[in-house]
Design a protein around this motif. Structure first.
Motif, PDB file in Angstrom:
ATOM      1  N   ARG A   1       0.006  -2.907  17.124  1.00 49.57           N
ATOM      2  CA  ARG A   1       1.574  -3.997  16.683  1.00 49.57           C
ATOM      3  C   ARG A   1       1.663  -5.204  17.279  1.00 49.57           C
TER       4      ARG A   1
ATOM      5  N   GLY B   1       2.836 -13.145  15.053  1.00 46.57           N
ATOM      6  CA  GLY B   1       3.835 -13.286  14.142  1.00 46.57           C
ATOM      7  C   GLY B   1       4.936 -14.097  14.530  1.00 46.57           C
ATOM      8  N   SER B   2       5.179 -13.814  15.610  1.00 42.19           N
ATOM      9  CA  SER B   2       5.893 -14.387  16.896  1.00 42.19           C
ATOM     10  C   SER B   2       6.421 -14.144  17.847  1.00 42.19           C
TER      11      SER B   2
ATOM     12  N   ALA C   1      10.104 -13.144  19.079  1.00 42.46           N
ATOM     13  CA  ALA C   1      10.529 -11.904  18.888  1.00 42.46           C
ATOM     14  C   ALA C   1       9.685 -11.152  19.051  1.00 42.46           C
TER      15      ALA C   1
ATOM     16  N   ARG D   1      -2.214  -5.383  -1.569  1.00 46.33           N
ATOM     17  CA  ARG D   1      -1.553  -6.570  -0.604  1.00 46.33           C
ATOM     18  C   ARG D   1      -2.809  -7.511   0.149  1.00 46.33           C
TER      19      ARG D   1
ATOM     20  N   GLU E   1      -2.810  -7.910   3.198  1.00 44.70           N
ATOM     21  CA  GLU E   1      -3.027  -7.418   4.777  1.00 44.70           C
ATOM     22  C   GLU E   1      -4.045  -6.749   4.828  1.00 44.70           C
TER      23      GLU E   1
ATOM     24  N   GLN F   1      12.758 -14.381  13.251  1.00 42.63           N
ATOM     25  CA  GLN F   1      11.168 -14.540  14.047  1.00 42.63           C
ATOM     26  C   GLN F   1      11.591 -13.106  13.520  1.00 42.63           C
ATOM     27  N   ILE F   2      11.316 -13.457  11.962  1.00 47.68           N
ATOM     28  CA  ILE F   2       9.937 -12.141  12.215  1.00 47.68           C
ATOM     29  C   ILE F   2       8.843 -11.950  11.769  1.00 47.68           C
ATOM     30  N   CYS F   3       7.726 -11.282  11.688  1.00 43.98           N
ATOM     31  CA  CYS F   3       6.205 -11.280  11.672  1.00 43.98           C
ATOM     32  C   CYS F   3       6.337 -11.204  10.315  1.00 43.98           C
ATOM     33  N   MET F   4       5.228 -12.496   9.913  1.00 44.68           N
ATOM     34  CA  MET F   4       5.598 -12.067   8.443  1.00 44.68           C
ATOM     35  C   MET F   4       3.900 -12.000   8.453  1.00 44.68           C
ATOM     36  N   ASN F   5       3.140 -11.070   8.885  1.00 45.79           N
ATOM     37  CA  ASN F   5       1.793 -11.105   9.385  1.00 45.79           C
ATOM     38  C   ASN F   5       1.838  -9.241   8.932  1.00 45.79           C
ATOM     39  N   MET F   6       2.838  -8.743   9.357  1.00 50.82           N
ATOM     40  CA  MET F   6       3.071  -7.436   9.022  1.00 50.82           C
ATOM     41  C   MET F   6       3.738  -6.487   7.930  1.00 50.82           C
ATOM     42  N   SER F   7       4.234  -5.777   7.635  1.00 47.56           N
ATOM     43  CA  SER F   7       4.666  -5.011   7.160  1.00 47.56           C
ATOM     44  C   SER F   7       6.127  -5.293   7.651  1.00 47.56           C
TER      45      SER F   7
ATOM     46  N   GLU G   1       6.435  -2.030   9.833  1.00 48.36           N
ATOM     47  CA  GLU G   1       6.097  -2.630  10.716  1.00 48.36           C
ATOM     48  C   GLU G   1       6.500  -3.120  11.923  1.00 48.36           C
TER      49      GLU G   1
ATOM     50  N   MET H   1       9.406  -0.999  13.649  1.00 45.91           N
ATOM     51  CA  MET H   1       8.157  -0.215  14.731  1.00 45.91           C
ATOM     52  C   MET H   1       7.350  -0.730  16.103  1.00 45.91           C
ATOM     53  N   VAL H   2       7.543  -2.396  15.663  1.00 47.61           N
ATOM     54  CA  VAL H   2       7.169  -3.279  17.291  1.00 47.61           C
ATOM     55  C   VAL H   2       8.766  -2.764  17.827  1.00 47.61           C
TER      56      VAL H   2
ATOM     57  N   HIS I   1       8.234  -0.609  20.816  1.00 45.54           N
ATOM     58  CA  HIS I   1       7.480  -0.998  21.502  1.00 45.54           C
ATOM     59  C   HIS I   1       7.376  -0.182  22.790  1.00 45.54           C
TER      60      HIS I   1
ATOM     61  N   GLY J   1       5.884  -5.963   2.342  1.00 38.72           N
ATOM     62  CA  GLY J   1       4.902  -6.586   3.627  1.00 38.72           C
ATOM     63  C   GLY J   1       6.102  -7.716   2.931  1.00 38.72           C
TER      64      GLY J   1
ATOM     65  N   ASN K   1       6.449 -11.145   3.970  1.00 33.99           N
ATOM     66  CA  ASN K   1       6.100 -12.050   3.483  1.00 33.99           C
ATOM     67  C   ASN K   1       7.414 -12.182   2.346  1.00 33.99           C
TER      68      ASN K   1
ATOM     69  N   ARG L   1      15.092  -4.025  12.920  1.00 35.17           N
ATOM     70  CA  ARG L   1      13.881  -4.056  14.010  1.00 35.17           C
ATOM     71  C   ARG L   1      14.496  -4.064  15.861  1.00 35.17           C
TER      72      ARG L   1
END
Lengths: 314, 253
Positions: free
Chosen positions: A183, A190-191, A194, A310, A312, B88-94, B97, B100-101, B104, B148, B150, B164
């Motif tokens: 993750r 993704g960022s 962040a 999805r 993904e 600054q959201i991670c658009m490649n993740m749900s 998730e 959950m990051v 970390h 997602g 996105n 988050r």
């Protein structure tokens, strides 16, 4: 039930690998299947770096070359056991990856591509020029891979070895993506800012995944060398690096299944196109261009989105 | 003792002095707001404190220890979390998730254990998934858990950033314009959420343009103008300060 649904993709892949020999008519097809598996394992590792972490490497064939030549040189010239040589190759590849990764990952985008490209080319040049040990452009023979009293011999045996390795890589890649480490890797893609603020040491993660992908590339280089029984510098050259990246991109970035599909298709395609006699490169190129125009995200993510669910991969 | 102390903080980008000689202190458990006209240096101040920028001069202390110039990922370890004005959201993740990051640093981040899916690591991840769902509920995003990032609307993403940041279990949370671009109903919801966060014992430092919200929930307010501290005080004091009125509306001279 949860256990079964979690392991469903793994069971399907295992089923395919088990049943495949029933339809493989002869050693020629076994050979293609083995090459597919070797590429798939390298591409799984490379996709972790390129697709999931969002970093490019145009020099990964260099690491494949290190593994292949470690397995050729160390047993031949120094009498090492092949398994020890394989481990040493992977260790050397990892150490080189670790040393260059820190300065390299200060770079981004085009600069990162250039730096990894340079790294791959340097490794290829060293292999070509150190003819005393490597046999130079002519290549050299590689002793068979023996474990205990048993030597892996012939396509059928190699098939089962690679089926096992592929299953493991697939399982491990899926596990990794769905873990705190994975993750963090996807988050920095993704960022970056962040993920840093959330406590992710982004350079450490980029370096770690670069080392991991180099490690697997090197192991597969060793396997290739033992399987074919001969290595030439082509295994480390720029075109091989590009071929690997193409498999990642065509199959689908950040997609575990995409890695498999990309490796399978691009390994099979040149064989399937051999009837075009001399024009196969043109047809091959056209297919790639077509794919990239109509499916820029790669086959698996695009198709997965089109047919529900999805895009993904998880 | 103040949780966060900022002393004579300055940063210059070329000739532009974005923040000049700013000093203030934030006591634990309060809502501390930073306001000022556009370009006053509010976000720059946040970037300095959270380690994104390194100050040219000045001192920042968390629990009395200097943190100026410390990398963001090390500040996270000390209990600092933030959200971003420009998402600054991670658009490649749900969505889940992403939350959950945030956790970390509380997790086992070992690569080998992850690849071999050690049972303890897998169990903790399942547990975390539930915790993250709880946080999504806390910020009012239960409906988006399986989506997602996105495919979420802007207003929801603003709250996802808060979820988050909360997943990191911070002691001090920096919110950079959590209500920017939201309509009045959504702003009221964010207002309520920020109060809930503050009540849970987290010190909140807030940058916000919505004055109703700021006056409503802030214990203390810092006013910046052209990178300098204009004044600092309670909502009442700030509202009655003629300099503040001049900065926002232009002086009558």
């Amino acid at each position: 039930m949860k256990m079964i649904s979690r392991h469903k993709p793994l069971l399907i892949l295992a089923g395919v690998l088990l049943l495949l020999p029933l339809v493989l008519p002869n050693n020629f097809y076994y050979d293609i299947a083995i090459r597919m598996a070797i590429n798939a394992i390298i591409v799984l590792g490379l996709n972790l770096l390129i697709g999931f972490a969002g970093q490019i490497s145009l020099g990964h064939a260099g690491f494949v070359g290190i593994g292949a030549y470690a397995s050729a040189i160390l047993p031949t010239h120094f009498g090492w056991h092949p398994l020890l040589a394989m481990t040493a190759g992977a260790a050397v590849a990892s150490v080189i990856a670790a040393i260059v990764a820190r300065p390299i990952f200060r770079l981004k985008g085009h600069y990162l591509a250039m730096a990894t490209l340079g790294l791959g080319i340097i490794i290829a040049i060293v292999i070509k020029n150190e003819a005393t040990y490597t046999g130079g452009p002519d290549g050299m023979a590689v002793p068979a891979l023996g474990i205990g009293g048993f030597t892996i011999n012939g396509e059928k045996q190699w098939y089962w070895v690679l089926a096992g390795l592929l299953l493991f890589s697939f399982w491990a890649s899926k596990n990794l993506i769905d873990s705190p480490f994975g993750r963090a890797l996807r988050a920095l893609h993704g960022s970056e800012v962040a993920s840093q603020v959330m406590g992710v040491d982004i350079v450490r993660y980029k370096v770690a995944i670069f080392i991991l992908s180099a490690f697997f590339a090197s192991l597969m280089g060793s396997v290739t060398a033992h399987y074919i029984g001969f290595v030439t510098p082509n295994i480390a050259d720029f075109f091989h690096s590009i071929e690997l990246v193409t498999m990642v991109v065509v199959g689908g970035m950040a997609s575990i299944y995409g890695s498999l599909i990309g490796a399978v298709l691009l390994t099979a395609l040149p064989q399937a196109l051999s009837t075009f006699e001399g024009w196969e490169t043109v047809v091959f190129g056209s297919i790639l261009i077509f794919c990239m125009i109509f499916m820029p995200r790669g086959l698996v993510p695009t198709l997965a989105e089109r047919f529900g669910g999805r895009g993904e991969d998880k | 003792m103040a949780l966060l102390e900022v002393e004579n903080l300055s940063i210059a980008f070329g000739g532009v002095k974005a923040v000049q000689n700013v000093s203030f202190a934030v006591d634990p458990g309060i809502v501390y707001s930073v306001i000022g006209p556009n370009g006053a240096g509010k976000t720059t101040l946040f970037n300095l404190i959270t380690g994104v920028y390194t100050p040219s001069e000045g001192e920042i202390r968390l629990d009395g220890q200097s943190i100026a110039g410390t990398a963001p990922h090390e500040l996270a370890l000390r209990g600092m979390a933030r959200t971003f004005q420009n998402l600054q959201i991670c658009m490649n993740m749900s969505a889940l998730e992403n939350v959950m990051v945030g956790a970390h640093l509380q997790l086992d981040r070992n690569l080998i254990k992850a690849m071999l899916r050690f049972p303890a690591l897998a169990r903790r991840d399942d547990q975390l998934r539930d915790e993250a769902r709880g946080l999504m509920r806390f910020v009012g995003l239960d409906a988006y858990c399986n989506l997602g990032a996105n495919s979420m609307p802007y207003g929801a993403l603003k709250r996802l950033e808060i979820a988050r940041a909360l997943a990191a279990k911070p002691r001090i949370l920096f919110l950079d314009e959590p209500a920017a671009g939201l309509n009045s109903k959504e702003t009221a919801e964010i207002d309520e959420l920020v109060q809930k966060v503050a009540e849970s014992g987290i010190t909140v430092v807030l940058v916000e343009h919505d004055m109703k919200m700021v006056m409503n929930i802030s214990d203390r307010i810092l006013v910046l103008d052209y990178g300098k501290k204009l004044t600092e005080g309670t909502a009442q004091e700030v509202r009655e300060n003629p300099d503040v009125i001049a900065a926002y509306l232009g002086s009558t001279v």
